[in-house]
Design a protein around this motif. Structure first.
Motif, mmCIF file in Angstrom:
data_model
loop_
_atom_site.group_PDB
_atom_site.id
_atom_site.type_symbol
_atom_site.label_atom_id
_atom_site.label_comp_id
_atom_site.label_asym_id
_atom_site.label_seq_id
_atom_site.Cartn_x
_atom_site.Cartn_y
_atom_site.Cartn_z
ATOM 1 N N GLY A 113 17.508 -4.905 18.367
ATOM 2 C CA GLY A 113 18.662 -4.167 18.854
ATOM 3 C C GLY A 113 19.536 -3.719 17.699
ATOM 4 O O GLY A 113 20.014 -2.577 17.657
ATOM 5 N N TYR A 114 19.686 -4.634 16.752
ATOM 6 C CA TYR A 114 20.513 -4.320 15.583
ATOM 7 C C TYR A 114 19.944 -3.109 14.851
ATOM 8 O O TYR A 114 20.673 -2.195 14.465
ATOM 9 N N GLU A 115 18.632 -3.133 14.695
ATOM 10 C CA GLU A 115 17.997 -2.029 13.973
ATOM 11 C C GLU A 115 18.052 -0.718 14.749
ATOM 12 O O GLU A 115 18.203 0.363 14.164
ATOM 13 N N ALA A 116 17.938 -0.846 16.070
ATOM 14 C CA ALA A 116 17.979 0.375 16.877
ATOM 15 C C ALA A 116 19.343 1.063 16.760
ATOM 16 O O ALA A 116 19.446 2.290 16.844
ATOM 17 N N ALA A 117 20.378 0.262 16.534
ATOM 18 C CA ALA A 117 21.718 0.828 16.443
ATOM 19 C C ALA A 117 21.779 1.915 15.373
ATOM 20 O O ALA A 117 22.361 2.984 15.591
ATOM 21 N N SER A 118 21.159 1.661 14.231
ATOM 22 C CA SER A 118 21.264 2.662 13.171
ATOM 23 C C SER A 118 20.466 3.909 13.517
ATOM 24 O O SER A 118 20.818 5.013 13.106
ATOM 25 N N ARG A 119 19.405 3.757 14.273
ATOM 26 C CA ARG A 119 18.650 4.949 14.683
ATOM 27 C C ARG A 119 19.471 5.778 15.669
ATOM 28 O O ARG A 119 19.544 6.993 15.578
ATOM 29 N N PHE A 120 20.109 5.073 16.607
ATOM 30 C CA PHE A 120 20.976 5.806 17.529
ATOM 31 C C PHE A 120 22.146 6.435 16.787
ATOM 32 O O PHE A 120 22.633 7.501 17.137
ATOM 33 N N PHE A 121 22.582 5.755 15.753
ATOM 34 C CA PHE A 121 23.761 6.202 15.009
ATOM 35 C C PHE A 121 23.560 7.595 14.420
ATOM 36 O O PHE A 121 24.495 8.371 14.310
ATOM 37 N N ARG A 122 22.335 7.885 14.067
ATOM 38 C CA ARG A 122 22.057 9.209 13.498
ATOM 39 C C ARG A 122 22.384 10.322 14.495
ATOM 40 O O ARG A 122 22.666 11.440 14.106
ATOM 41 N N ASN A 123 22.288 9.984 15.788
ATOM 42 C CA ASN A 123 22.607 10.991 16.809
ATOM 43 C C ASN A 123 23.913 10.636 17.499
ATOM 44 O O ASN A 123 24.096 10.912 18.671
ATOM 45 N N LYS A 124 24.779 9.995 16.778
ATOM 46 C CA LYS A 124 25.928 9.407 17.449
ATOM 47 C C LYS A 124 26.814 10.431 18.164
ATOM 48 O O LYS A 124 27.465 10.111 19.147
ATOM 49 N N ASP A 125 26.773 11.652 17.677
ATOM 50 C CA ASP A 125 27.614 12.643 18.324
ATOM 51 C C ASP A 125 27.063 13.077 19.676
ATOM 52 O O ASP A 125 27.759 13.684 20.476
ATOM 53 N N ARG A 126 25.818 12.760 19.882
ATOM 54 C CA ARG A 126 25.200 13.197 21.132
ATOM 55 C C ARG A 126 24.992 12.037 22.095
ATOM 56 O O ARG A 126 24.285 12.164 23.077
ATOM 57 N N ILE A 127 25.559 10.886 21.765
ATOM 58 C CA ILE A 127 25.362 9.700 22.597
ATOM 59 C C ILE A 127 26.714 9.040 22.837
ATOM 60 O O ILE A 127 27.492 8.876 21.908
ATOM 61 N N ASP A 128 27.004 8.685 24.070
ATOM 62 C CA ASP A 128 28.260 7.960 24.271
ATOM 63 C C ASP A 128 28.076 6.610 24.947
ATOM 64 O O ASP A 128 29.030 5.886 25.207
ATOM 65 N N ALA A 129 26.832 6.282 25.253
ATOM 66 C CA ALA A 129 26.574 4.963 25.849
ATOM 67 C C ALA A 129 25.116 4.586 25.614
ATOM 68 O O ALA A 129 24.268 5.457 25.424
ATOM 69 N N VAL A 130 24.854 3.288 25.602
ATOM 70 C CA VAL A 130 23.469 2.818 25.527
ATOM 71 C C VAL A 130 23.250 1.733 26.568
ATOM 72 O O VAL A 130 24.060 0.812 26.705
ATOM 73 N N PHE A 131 22.169 1.897 27.280
ATOM 74 C CA PHE A 131 21.749 0.861 28.222
ATOM 75 C C PHE A 131 20.562 0.136 27.579
ATOM 76 O O PHE A 131 19.564 0.751 27.221
ATOM 77 N N ALA A 132 20.693 -1.170 27.398
ATOM 78 C CA ALA A 132 19.630 -1.938 26.747
ATOM 79 C C ALA A 132 18.895 -2.776 27.774
ATOM 80 O O ALA A 132 19.482 -3.249 28.748
ATOM 81 N N ALA A 133 17.607 -2.979 27.537
ATOM 82 C CA ALA A 133 16.750 -3.626 28.520
ATOM 83 C C ALA A 133 16.926 -5.139 28.584
ATOM 84 O O ALA A 133 16.396 -5.788 29.470
ATOM 85 N N ASN A 134 17.631 -5.699 27.639
ATOM 86 C CA ASN A 134 18.057 -7.093 27.803
ATOM 87 C C ASN A 134 19.305 -7.363 26.979
ATOM 88 O O ASN A 134 19.721 -6.525 26.174
ATOM 89 N N ASP A 135 19.889 -8.524 27.211
ATOM 90 C CA ASP A 135 21.164 -8.814 26.564
ATOM 91 C C ASP A 135 21.027 -9.022 25.071
ATOM 92 O O ASP A 135 21.909 -8.647 24.295
ATOM 93 N N ARG A 136 19.940 -9.633 24.668
ATOM 94 C CA ARG A 136 19.802 -9.896 23.243
ATOM 95 C C ARG A 136 19.792 -8.607 22.444
ATOM 96 O O ARG A 136 20.441 -8.498 21.406
ATOM 97 N N MET A 137 19.067 -7.645 22.944
ATOM 98 C CA MET A 137 19.068 -6.360 22.254
ATOM 99 C C MET A 137 20.444 -5.708 22.352
ATOM 100 O O MET A 137 20.914 -5.089 21.387
ATOM 101 N N ALA A 138 21.085 -5.864 23.498
ATOM 102 C CA ALA A 138 22.420 -5.275 23.662
ATOM 103 C C ALA A 138 23.393 -5.886 22.667
ATOM 104 O O ALA A 138 24.216 -5.185 22.060
ATOM 105 N N ILE A 139 23.273 -7.184 22.479
ATOM 106 C CA ILE A 139 24.154 -7.859 21.528
ATOM 107 C C ILE A 139 23.852 -7.381 20.107
ATOM 108 O O ILE A 139 24.756 -7.131 19.311
ATOM 109 N N GLY A 140 22.582 -7.219 19.818
ATOM 110 C CA GLY A 140 22.199 -6.674 18.520
ATOM 111 C C GLY A 140 22.759 -5.281 18.318
ATOM 112 O O GLY A 140 23.284 -4.950 17.251
ATOM 113 N N LEU A 141 22.689 -4.490 19.366
ATOM 114 C CA LEU A 141 23.251 -3.143 19.313
ATOM 115 C C LEU A 141 24.734 -3.186 18.982
ATOM 116 O O LEU A 141 25.225 -2.463 18.125
#
Lengths: 348, 348
Positions: free
Chosen positions: A231-259
């Motif tokens: 999840g932590y690592e995915a955050a930086s990938r999403f970050f590259r498109n941060k202007d086009r994203i305003d929310a993330v739904f994660a498939a479990n809590d651990r990944m969400a916490i990492g995010l």
DNA sequence: TAATTTTATGTACGCGCGTACATTATGGAA
DNA sequence: TTCCATAATGTACGCGCGTACATAAAATTA
């Protein structure tokens, strides 16, 4: 025998057949006095039933499997049910390489039935399970569905759970909602994808399409492996498109916490700059800052249910319950969205 | 028998006694062809050994025991070791009322040895354990010490762990360090109290005294029950003396997390207005804000060790290992302080 | 009272393996 | 070839219970 009789003792202890009250009393008294304890192994041997419910766990080196909320809760549920029914619970760690060793478990008579946790949909696994089924051994899967088969399965309605989570984000005013899914070998990853797409399509954001994957913009979807790190690592990938994203739904809590940690380290404040929703409603969801909106899954009850199903069909009286329809074999429990502040930012 | 022989098969399969390579091969071939599987129960019966390691867990209704980091890790360790040694792992939930039923476990021959988790120092418990010992049944306690007995115990050096945590707080400039301990029935609560007092006394804050309890100011010490809620509640009690306290050391992470939440709700920022240190270094310590300084305990290795000890003394060859001195029976592992930002405020 | 059913108890056997002991092959040394 | 040590295998039994069947005791009926 001490008191009077012989193998009447067996009858007394097992409470079968007719017997005089007095004899019963005498036998029990003598047994007590002699400090007699039935030998469980000999009993199993004679009865040809082990009295054990097997619980097969995935063995992932380096990953301490009990430490994950999901397994813990299910095991708790199984434990409780097993206890009530007077069985014992045999824990088996699936061996790393071989995957078709379920048969041995039954063949060696160590268990009367078994619950398989953490299975994945791979050809080998399917084959192993089909073997079990063909041999008539009672078993049950938890939180994993094999499309096309009709195994006993206790699952939760993850499509609906995901749908509600995403719907909630939409209701809160978010539109550009990305999705961090888990590995596709787990049926519930697919389920959640369906729920996500359904909600987004209903909202008019995705085009209705036949191919569920094609309808999701590539940069809105990432795959992790359910670990916090992924999840932590995915955050930086999403970050590259941060202007086009305003929310993330994660498939479990651990990944969400990492995010959340990942976004924070990148300078984005979860809950304010980006909404996050998780899945499982684990203990962790309560202790993050902000607290994590998540989908609660009744893992505990699912474990209980699975144990009950297996043990009832493994019981001596239970003949082949082939009258149960495939549909009846798939128990699907309801999930429940738990709203916390990680997802309530847009119009606040 | 299919190939040639008779109960030579047994010899081949168990690899005992001398035998011709060819015979061995033939037997194995035939076994394979016939789909022969040894019946584990019959084996146990004939060998008079179950092949099971029992793991007794406390049964606390409403509390899902697997969900606690501590048990999870220990179980993982046991599981790993058991797996390596070819045993099975039988989970037993201690019944709520009766506490002396350990004997039955062995008498009924269900297990060859057992590990007891979550025991507490109560008269009934002591008696039950002494019985086990007198009967010569191999068992091992984890993370709990019974002073005056010489059971096999795998513990960690919680006094030193607590000492180092408090010492760290002192080094960071905190002086008015309160302590949120767990229930005194757990030996490690006492251990941690000793470590706390030792550090505070060395720093000249407490007067050296015979009675360890008397040396701690009343308002600096609270008792919880290791739950997050009890930590949350303790926060408000500490808050009443907030001017006289600048740090709290909690006996586990869950309480520490509760404390952090409690203080925050009372308007105090953990890590800035008050330093917090926890114990266990659980997953939760990494996801709080600020991350929680905590004492890492090798629960996983403790579980492995306990399993190894029990199984080696339960092994067929192992005669009464009475040559082991009481001191040798108490394994005490080292802890390790993990410093995070919840405790680095004073001079920052 | 005798015949019959019902109830209570004893007898005997087998579950599938391990293993002590008896027996037979094997290979040298005398 | 004979004798003995050793290796290899077969025979027989028991582990502690459950249970089918046989038998005995009690209750019911004719």
């Amino acid at each position: 025998m001490a008191g009077v009789s012989e193998a009447t003792v067996s009858r007394v202890l097992n409470n079968v057949g007719p017997m005089k009250e007095e004899t019963k009393r005498k036998v029990l008294e003598a047994a007590d006095q002699l400090g007699y304890y039935p030998n469980a192994i000999a009993q199993s041997f004679a009865r040809r039933r082990s009295g054990n419910l097997g619980v097969v766990l995935p063995y992932v080196p380096k990953v301490h499997i009990f430490s994950t909320y999901y397994f813990s809760e299910i095991l708790n549920g199984i434990g409780e049910q097993v206890r009530e029914l007077g069985y014992d619970m045999l824990l088996i760690f699936r061996k790393p390489g071989v995957d078709n060793s379920y048969m041995d478990l039954f063949r060696s008579q160590k268990v009367d039935g078994c619950i398989l946790l953490g299975t994945t949909d791979s050809p080998g696994e399917r084959k192993a399970l089909k073997e079990l089924e063909a041999a008539g051994y009672p078993f049950c899967l938890v939180n994993q569905h094999f499309e096309g088969e009709h195994f006993w399965e206790v699952d939760a309605d993850h499509e609906q759970g995901a749908y509600e989570a995403v719907k909630h984000l939409l209701d809160e005013g978010y539109r550009r909602i990305a999705f961090l899914n888990g590995p596709p070998e787990f049926s519930n990853s697919i389920d959640r994808l369906r729920g996500y797409v359904r909600a987004m399509t209903e909202a008019g954001i995705f085009q209705p399409g036949i191919d569920i994957n094609a309808s999701v913009p590539r940069e809105w979807m990432e795959a992790g492996n359910y670990s916090r790190t992924s999840g932590y690592e995915a955050a930086s990938r999403f970050f590259r498109n941060k202007d086009r994203i305003d929310a993330v739904f994660a498939a479990n809590d651990r990944m969400a916490i990492g995010l959340m940690q990942g976004f924070r380290d990148l300078g984005m404040q979860p809950g304010r700059d980006i909404a996050i929703a998780g899945y499982d409603d684990s203990d962790g969801a309560r202790i993050t800052d902000p607290p994590l909106t998540s989908v609660s899954v009744p893992f505990y009850r699912m474990g209980m249910m699975a144990a009950r199903l297996v043990l009832s069909s493994a019981a001596p009286g239970a003949k082949e319950q082939e009258h149960s329809t495939p549909a009846e074999r798939l128990i699907r429990m309801d999930t429940k969205l738990v709203i916390r502040s990680s997802s309530s930012g847009k119009h606040a």
